[in-house]
Design a protein around this motif. Structure first.
Motif, PDB file in Angstrom:
ATOM      1  N   LEU A 171       0.735  -1.114   0.307  1.00  0.00           N
ATOM      2  CA  LEU A 171      -0.177  -0.317  -0.327  1.00  0.00           C
ATOM      3  C   LEU A 171       0.908   1.307  -0.222  1.00  0.00           C
ATOM      4  CD1 LEU A 171      -2.623   1.209   0.467  1.00  0.00           C
ATOM      5  CD2 LEU A 171      -2.783   1.362   2.712  1.00  0.00           C
ATOM      6  N   SER A 183       0.167   0.881   8.394  1.00  0.00           N
ATOM      7  CA  SER A 183      -0.638  -0.551   7.685  1.00  0.00           C
ATOM      8  C   SER A 183      -0.045  -1.776   7.301  1.00  0.00           C
ATOM      9  CB  SER A 183       0.071  -0.165   5.461  1.00  0.00           C
ATOM     10  OG  SER A 183      -0.868  -1.529   5.153  1.00  0.00           O
ATOM     11  N   ASN A 184      -0.242  -2.135   7.267  1.00  0.00           N
ATOM     12  CA  ASN A 184       0.499  -4.571   7.526  1.00  0.00           C
ATOM     13  C   ASN A 184       1.347  -4.438   7.188  1.00  0.00           C
ATOM     14  OD1 ASN A 184      -2.962  -4.358   5.493  1.00  0.00           O
ATOM     15  ND2 ASN A 184      -2.825  -5.914   8.021  1.00  0.00           N
ATOM     16  N   TRP A 201       4.047   0.223   2.816  1.00  0.00           N
ATOM     17  CA  TRP A 201       3.680  -0.926   3.646  1.00  0.00           C
ATOM     18  C   TRP A 201       3.712  -1.800   2.467  1.00  0.00           C
ATOM     19  CZ3 TRP A 201       4.178  -0.676   9.147  1.00  0.00           C
ATOM     20  CH2 TRP A 201       4.113   0.771   9.104  1.00  0.00           C
ATOM     21  N   THR A 213      -5.293  -3.254   5.987  1.00  0.00           N
ATOM     22  CA  THR A 213      -5.891  -2.535   6.682  1.00  0.00           C
ATOM     23  C   THR A 213      -5.273  -0.830   6.729  1.00  0.00           C
ATOM     24  OG1 THR A 213      -6.658  -1.460   9.279  1.00  0.00           O
ATOM     25  CG2 THR A 213      -4.577  -2.473   8.137  1.00  0.00           C
ATOM     26  N   LEU A 214      -5.446   0.090   6.808  1.00  0.00           N
ATOM     27  CA  LEU A 214      -5.298   1.766   7.126  1.00  0.00           C
ATOM     28  C   LEU A 214      -5.644   2.482   7.824  1.00  0.00           C
ATOM     29  CD1 LEU A 214      -3.563   4.071   5.421  1.00  0.00           C
ATOM     30  CD2 LEU A 214      -5.687   4.193   4.007  1.00  0.00           C
TER      31      LEU A 214
END
Length: 865
Positions: A171, A183-184, A201, A213-214
């Motif tokens: 991301l 994020s992940n 990320w 996710t964010l």
């Protein structure tokens, strides 16, 4: 009016419970897949003020077969601008929910293709949430966060949105300063772009879309570590102390779960981000858990709050069960949610000891039993539902946890954990179903536990045991009769082997020791009687030693045996069962035994339970013991004592509770319990003397002066005011707390209180309450909608049905829809068939009038042509 009606009676499961399967439920299956998603890359730019997102989603897909010409992706309420396959533009169709991509060339099995989707989001309603201050809440932080479970990632990027597809991801997010993105996985780079920054990320281990996710905000970062793995906590600036107090045990938890599950923590780092207005308690996104900021504890809250600690443990345990092992289909969600919930008690055992863990498991069991008894009964594993989020209930979490503990008991420590280790190691970074757990157990132990799963997992229910005992002194035989009372017709019987201990006491005073003779008895019939030879009469009997089975039990023992068990059984749950049976017996000796144990039992959980039992008795001796116990050193016991005092009315109870409320308590929760109990006592005359005005005045003072952590105390005052349902002043005080600008926890409590306070109000006041709830129902915040539904479900007016029907039909959240449908059934039941039919007839008449108006307009238009 809603476009279609949801006026119906809930189906029933064959007994006296509503059915889990509501109208519209249908079987759901893992969808066909065109190939394996190998990688997802998002490159997004966020406009925080306008709440907009622009960017690309790139998906690398390896087809499983030749000849695929059309791909269908999930993409809801997005603006799709262009699609490329490789370097070529691709034709696409989009209906607001599904993106259909026409491939320029048919697929070749095993030959990967890259799909790039250019898209925009404008004020997304789900999946990705923008949090901003406004004129009512000027101190609210600027944040953005995502929530993908169950199937909401499709609202913020195009994807194959189901858990069976695992892919690596990355991301890139461009943001204005000073905000940061989390994020992940691993932070690759932060690029300075002047007034903006780009955060990059990468998640190198495969995971499903719902775990992507964010989180964006101006966070403070707190750095920690475990064995070389970075552990980070992100909180709003100024709350760093609360962050450390709440999450500071995480490194020790990582060590504990790595050992417990037989697999080292599987990701490159672990982040926990506390965000505002979160719609869950927490979400276990891969290597990056999001938590509600309400879990952050101040010093006073930390006195008797372990829910934040167990929340941290729960979401961390998911990094193994849920993220390392991913469920293939939502119907098998208990594998992850049951283990994460069970892990809470595992951590409690490790950190606080066996008694605490046993009591925690009892509360877990009770939570499931409440849903089973009062809401519905269902198999843990079922693929028939309306929306997957409906599965996320107490059967999935709490009953799932109880099943894991039952398996541990059935297999024994060594074999259970060996099976869990094999299960985790065999399926790491893969998808799993319930059968995979069964196979791992069989491969490790040779045991086929399908019969146990058939009883507890693939069908609903549990055994309800009633156990009777008597002693034959001449024959030296213990007679034990066990009934399974859940079976009305000989069906739904359970087949279990239960350890039963007959215990004798040796010694005197503090040197009393217990000797036990244990029999393992197979219980599989509706009623069975066992005659067991013993050398001497037992002092007490412990049914299901350790209380490990998933069951309820009612003891029908003589008073002497129950009193002895309450005093000497080493298992706190068995002592609680004895206390319950003693309270049912009642009488002077039983109350004396309970009162003695209330002050002497070493474990706070037993004392709290005894308080509850004494509260149900309502005699002077029980009241005297309770009033004495308001000074207990443990705030959790004081909470239970205050609640128990609220179960009956007397001048002494009133004085004790009023003094407690006026003095306050070191514990938010104990103070809140005293407030609600005082209102219960004062809501009706005490020996002809009304106390309501004095108590409302006191509650008004509480509302003015006692703001604090998560508004626990003031929320209790609002809830207490609802007890005075015939008071216009109480209603006005509640209504004042429903306004925007009131702190959210207090506002939600006030919304929930509108329903119960309506019971004794005038017709004009009820109309005002309904108008308020109708206005509040327009807000899109999940917790507000839930509070509105809860309030409407407590009202006894046909007009509540229309509002509930509107929420059931229009809410975007499946949980709200289901709660609204269930509330409709409750209101219909409260009203009775005559008023329900009257309401339905009025709505049909209104529809006819609207249809007639439409027909008249159509005829008028046709006449003009």
């Amino acid at each position: 009016m809603p476009q279609h009606h949801r006026f119906f009676s809930l189906g029933f499961d064959g007994g006296d419970r509503p059915s889990f399967e509501l109208p519209g439920a249908k079987p759901h299956y893992v969808p066909d897949r065109p190939g394996q998603v190998e990688h997802i890359a998002l490159d997004l730019t966020l406009d925080l003020q306008q709440q907009q997102v622009a960017g690309t989603c790139q998906i690398r897909l390896k087809p499983v077969r030749d000849g695929i010409e059309l791909l269908e992706l999930d993409a809801v309420q997005q603006q799709i601008e262009a699609v490329n396959v490789g370097r070529r533009s691709a034709r696409f169709d989009y209906d607001g929910e599904r993106l259909r991509i026409h491939l320029p060339n048919a697929t070749k099995a095993g030959r990967s293709l890259e799909i790039t989707i250019h898209y925009r989001l404008d004020r997304p309603q789900r999946g990705l949430y923008f949090i901003q201050p406004d004129e009512d809440y000027p101190n609210k932080p600027v944040q953005v966060w995502t929530q993908g479970e169950d199937e909401d990632s499709r609202y913020w990027f195009p994807c194959f949105d189901y858990p069976g597809q695992l892919a690596t991801s990355e991301l890139k997010v461009t943001l204005p300063n000073p905000y940061r993105a989390i994020s992940n996985g691993e932070a690759i780079a932060v690029t300075d772009l002047g007034e903006q920054q780009q955060f990059h990320w990468r998640q190198s281990e495969p995971h499903p879309t719902y775990l992507m996710t964010l989180a964006v905000g101006d966070f403070a970062e707190l750095d920690d570590s475990w064995d070389g793995i970075p552990i980070r906590y992100y909180v709003e600036k100024g709350r760093e102390d609360q962050g450390l107090r709440t999450m500071g045990k995480t490194p020790r938890m990582v060590e504990f779960f790595s050992r417990t599950f037989g697999y080292r923590y599987p990701f490159v780092q672990y982040a926990q981000v506390c965000v505002d207005d979160f719609i869950f308690g927490g979400m276990e996104n891969t290597a990056c858990t999001l938590l509600t900021d309400r879990c952050l504890l101040d010093e006073r809250a930390a006195i008797d709050n372990r829910s934040s600690e167990t929340l941290v443990a729960h979401e961390l345990a998911h990094q193994w069960f849920g993220d390392l092992l991913v469920i293939r289909h939502w119907s098998h969600g208990w594998i992850k949610e049951g283990m994460a919930t069970y892990s809470e008690s595992l951590w409690i055992d490790h950190e606080y000891g066996a008694d605490e863990a046993a009591y925690y498991r009892l509360q877990t069991l009770r939570s499931y039993l409440d849903e089973d008894r009062n809401r519905y009964r269902r198999p843990i594993v079922t693929h028939v539902y309306r929306e997957a989020i409906e599965l996320y209930d107490r059967h999935l979490y709490e009953k799932g946890a109880c099943v894991y503990h039952l398996l541990r008991t059935e297999l024994g420590e060594e074999l259970f954990w060996a099976s869990i280790h094999r299960f985790v190691q065999q399926h790491a970074h893969q998808t799993v179903e319930t059968v995979d757990l069964l196979r791992s157990i069989e491969q490790t132990t040779g045991r086929n536990l399908l019969p146990l799963f058939d009883q507890y997992v693939f069908r609903g229910g549990h055994p309800d045991f009633k156990v009777s005992y008597s002693w034959d002194a001449d024959a030296k035989l213990a007679k034990l009769t066990v009934q399974q009372t859940q079976s009305k017709d000989g069906k739904d019987l359970f087949d279990l082997t239960v350890p039963i201990a007959f215990c004798q006491l040796r010694g005197r005073g503090r040197r009393v020791e217990t000797e036990s003779q244990v029999f393992r008895l197979r219980i599989h019939e509706a009623e069975q009687t066992f005659y067991l030879p013993l050398t001497t009469k037992p002092d007490f009997i412990s049914f299901d030693v350790g209380n490990h089975a998933l069951k309820t039990v009612e003891l029908d023992y003589p008073l002497a045996e129950l009193r002895s068990q309450l005093q000497h059984d080493s298992d706190p749950v068995s002592r609680i069962q004895a206390a319950t049976a003693l309270a049912k017996l009642g009488g002077r000796e039983a109350i004396a035994a309970l009162a003695d144990a209330l002050h002497k039992d070493a474990f706070w959980g037993v004392r709290a339970e005894i308080a509850g039992q004494l509260g149900s008795i309502g005699l002077e001796a029980a009241e005297t013991a309770l009033i004495k116990a308001v000074k207990d050193s443990d705030p959790r016991v004081r909470r239970a004592v205050f609640t128990a005092l609220g179960q009956s009315r007397s001048r002494d109870r009133y004085r004790a509770l009023k003094a407690a409320v006026e003095a306050g308590d070191a514990s938010y929760y104990a103070e809140a319990s005293a407030i609600t109990a005082l209102a219960q006592v004062a809501s009706q005359p005490i020996a002809g003397d009304r106390k309501d005005r004095a108590v409302i005045k006191l509650l008004k003072t509480v509302l003015k002066e006692r703001s604090g952590w998560n508004e626990v105390v003031r929320s209790a005052a609002v809830t207490a005011l609802a007890q005075f349902s015939d008071s216009a002043e109480a209603l006005e005080l509640i209504e004042a707390q429903t306004l925007r600008g009131v702190p959210q926890p207090l506002r939600l409590a006030a919304i929930r209180a509108l329903g119960p306070v309506s019971a004794g109000q005038t017709d004009a006041a009820i109309a005002r309450i309904l108008a308020t709830l109708q206005s509040l129902a327009q807000e899109d915040f999940f917790l507000t909608q839930v509070a509105v539904v809860m309030s409407l479900g407590r009202m006894k007016t046909p007009k509540a049905l229309a509002l509930l029907q509107t929420l059931a039909a229009t809410s975007l959240d499946g949980r709200v829809k289901r709660l609204a449908d269930e509330a409709i059934a409750r209101v219909q039941k409260q009203l009775g068939p005559d008023q329900s039919f009257k309401q339905l007839r009025e709505e049909v008449d209104q529809l006819r009038q609207e249809n007639q108006k439409l027909q008249n307009r159509l005829l008028a238009l046709e006449a003009k042509q």
